[in-house]
Motif scaffolding. Structure first.
Motif, PDB file in Angstrom:
ATOM      1  N   THR A  57       0.736  -1.026   0.076  1.00 36.38           N
ATOM      2  CA  THR A  57       0.003  -0.331   0.125  1.00 36.38           C
ATOM      3  C   THR A  57       0.715   1.409   0.452  1.00 36.38           C
ATOM      4  N   ALA A  58       0.383   2.337  -0.871  1.00 41.88           N
ATOM      5  CA  ALA A  58       1.272   3.587  -0.304  1.00 41.88           C
ATOM      6  C   ALA A  58       0.905   4.388   0.067  1.00 41.88           C
ATOM      7  N   SER A  59       0.129   4.034   1.109  1.00 46.21           N
ATOM      8  CA  SER A  59      -0.181   5.391   2.018  1.00 46.21           C
ATOM      9  C   SER A  59      -0.700   3.947   3.785  1.00 46.21           C
ATOM     10  N   ILE A  60      -0.497   4.824   4.561  1.00 45.69           N
ATOM     11  CA  ILE A  60      -0.671   4.263   6.110  1.00 45.69           C
ATOM     12  C   ILE A  60      -2.199   5.211   6.390  1.00 45.69           C
ATOM     13  N   PRO A  61      -3.081   4.489   6.714  1.00 43.86           N
ATOM     14  CA  PRO A  61      -4.185   4.879   6.519  1.00 43.86           C
ATOM     15  C   PRO A  61      -4.368   5.585   8.777  1.00 43.86           C
ATOM     16  N   PHE A  62      -4.238   6.599   9.052  1.00 42.58           N
ATOM     17  CA  PHE A  62      -4.240   7.413   9.889  1.00 42.58           C
ATOM     18  C   PHE A  62      -5.632   7.427  10.818  1.00 42.58           C
ATOM     19  N   CYS A  63      -5.575   9.429  10.617  1.00 39.98           N
ATOM     20  CA  CYS A  63      -6.367   9.687  11.103  1.00 39.98           C
ATOM     21  C   CYS A  63      -7.220  10.756   9.759  1.00 39.98           C
ATOM     22  N   GLY A  64      -7.161  10.935   8.680  1.00 45.59           N
ATOM     23  CA  GLY A  64      -7.947  11.101   7.528  1.00 45.59           C
ATOM     24  C   GLY A  64      -7.120  12.529   6.707  1.00 45.59           C
ATOM     25  N   SER A  65      -8.436  12.869   6.390  1.00 48.62           N
ATOM     26  CA  SER A  65      -7.784  14.801   5.567  1.00 48.62           C
ATOM     27  C   SER A  65      -6.979  15.684   6.198  1.00 48.62           C
ATOM     28  N   ALA A  66      -6.876  15.656   7.305  1.00 48.15           N
ATOM     29  CA  ALA A  66      -6.408  16.779   7.955  1.00 48.15           C
ATOM     30  C   ALA A  66      -4.899  17.126   7.412  1.00 48.15           C
ATOM     31  N   VAL A  67      -4.719  18.444   7.951  1.00 52.25           N
ATOM     32  CA  VAL A  67      -3.254  18.992   7.530  1.00 52.25           C
ATOM     33  C   VAL A  67      -2.471  18.039   8.339  1.00 52.25           C
ATOM     34  N   ILE A  68      -2.367  17.544  10.377  1.00 57.64           N
ATOM     35  CA  ILE A  68      -1.998  17.302  10.821  1.00 57.64           C
ATOM     36  C   ILE A  68      -1.401  15.654  10.477  1.00 57.64           C
ATOM     37  N   CYS A  69      -2.910  15.303   9.602  1.00 58.26           N
ATOM     38  CA  CYS A  69      -2.768  13.612   9.750  1.00 58.26           C
ATOM     39  C   CYS A  69      -1.861  13.273   8.216  1.00 58.26           C
ATOM     40  N   ILE A  70      -1.966  14.783   7.157  1.00 51.22           N
ATOM     41  CA  ILE A  70      -1.186  14.376   6.105  1.00 51.22           C
ATOM     42  C   ILE A  70       0.086  14.661   6.442  1.00 51.22           C
ATOM     43  N   LEU A  71       1.082  15.397   7.239  1.00 50.67           N
ATOM     44  CA  LEU A  71       2.328  15.731   8.000  1.00 50.67           C
ATOM     45  C   LEU A  71       2.778  15.231   8.550  1.00 50.67           C
ATOM     46  N   LEU A  72       1.374  14.272   9.446  1.00 52.06           N
ATOM     47  CA  LEU A  72       2.080  13.009   9.951  1.00 52.06           C
ATOM     48  C   LEU A  72       2.705  11.746   9.191  1.00 52.06           C
ATOM     49  N   ASP A  73       1.306  11.088   7.757  1.00 50.17           N
ATOM     50  CA  ASP A  73       2.130  10.457   6.923  1.00 50.17           C
ATOM     51  C   ASP A  73       3.596  10.492   5.923  1.00 50.17           C
ATOM     52  N   SER A  74       3.249  12.615   5.701  1.00 51.48           N
ATOM     53  CA  SER A  74       4.943  12.693   5.640  1.00 51.48           C
ATOM     54  C   SER A  74       5.480  12.453   6.091  1.00 51.48           C
ATOM     55  N   LEU A  75       5.768  12.354   7.174  1.00 54.26           N
ATOM     56  CA  LEU A  75       7.277  12.791   7.711  1.00 54.26           C
ATOM     57  C   LEU A  75       7.180  10.672   8.710  1.00 54.26           C
ATOM     58  N   ILE A  76       6.099  10.228   8.616  1.00 53.87           N
ATOM     59  CA  ILE A  76       5.907   8.296   8.565  1.00 53.87           C
ATOM     60  C   ILE A  76       6.923   8.158   7.250  1.00 53.87           C
ATOM     61  N   LYS A  77       6.511   8.710   6.725  1.00 55.58           N
ATOM     62  CA  LYS A  77       6.764   7.425   5.149  1.00 55.58           C
ATOM     63  C   LYS A  77       8.409   8.885   4.867  1.00 55.58           C
TER      64      LYS A  77
END
Length: 261
Positions: A57-77
């Motif tokens: 999968t190319a993304s880890i689903p965490f908390c949705g599409s909010a800015v903080i979620c996008i930042l968290l996803d980017s940091l983890i990647k």
């Protein structure tokens, strides 16, 4: 690679004549690991996969599409293939960034081996074991927003180096070069590609009966008459399911299994 689940399976004498596996989401990868990695384990007859990230999968689903979620996803990647995240974050073992294939093959500790992706280190035994299945049922959810792309449930994925287009499984190297025996199974008519409506793991009772139950029934046993006290486990579970559906007001076609992320 030896999974803890493999050791448990080997100890279960009731499985010695073979058994079926039903996998949910990332649990499908553990199920395949049992099939491919378990040396000397009991045979698996049918493997039913619901929404499995088989090609990654190319993304880890965490908390949705909010800015903080996008930042968290980017940091983890950014550090997803580091030793720390590989040891402490389960989805890191199957997160496959198509534009970072070099680091994926070097740092990801689970999926590259499971899918026999590492050139020069492919294990023919993994292929033989998966190809020994009687049936492989791959259920994809039409509106899946958890798996990126949803076609990974059918082993479809992005091409190396790009996020588009999504390649159907038959156009992937894994299939064409038959790394894990998927092509062998498919050409033998043993792979069932099933598409159902709903989001991730939202499957209706009618679809369960249509696409799952036939592969869970023991075809080797002659039909026997059952009294109410001799009802099978499946019948008992079915009655419990209907009880809860009636209790919460669900119709026959509404999903009983619903996972929220």
């Amino acid at each position: 690679m030896e999974l803890l689940s493999n050791l448990q399976v080997k100890k279960m004498s009731e499985l010695s004549n073979g058994y079926n596996i039903v996998g949910l989401s990332q649990g499908n990868l553990i199920g395949r690991g049992v099939i491919e990695f378990c040396d000397g384990g009991p045979p698996v007859k049918n493997f039913i996969s619901l929404g499995g990230p088989h090609a990654g999968t190319a993304s880890i689903p965490f908390c949705g599409s909010a800015v903080i979620c996008i930042l968290l996803d980017s940091l983890i990647k950014f550090g997803i293939y580091s030793d720390y995240l590989q040891e402490h974050l389960a989805p890191s073992g199957y997160l496959k960034i198509p534009t970072d294939m070099s680091d994926y093959l070097k740092g990801c500790r689970f999926l590259p081996e499971l899918n026999n992706e590492i050139n020069g280190m492919r294990n023919s035994t993994y292929k033989e074991r998966l190809a020994s299945l009687q049936n492989l049922v791959l259920i994809m959810f039409e509106d899946d927003t958890v798996l990126i792309p949803k076609e990974t449930a059918w082993f479809g994925y992005f091409p190396d180096g790009a996020f588009e287009p999504v390649l159907p499984v038959q156009e992937t190297k894994l299939y064409k070069e038959d790394w894990i025996g998927l092509k062998t199974l498919d050409e033998a008519g043993k792979v069932k590609f099933v598409n159902v409506s709903g989001n991730h793991l939202q499957i209706s009772t009618s679809d369960m009966k249509k696409f799952m139950v036939p592969y869970l029934e023991d075809q080797t046993l002659a039909p026997t008459r059952q009294t109410p006290t001799e009802a099978s486990s499946y019948q008992w579970i079915s009655k419990v399911g209907h009880f809860f559906k009636d209790l919460i007001g669900l119709s026959e076609d509404q999903p009983l299994l619903h996972t929220v992320y």
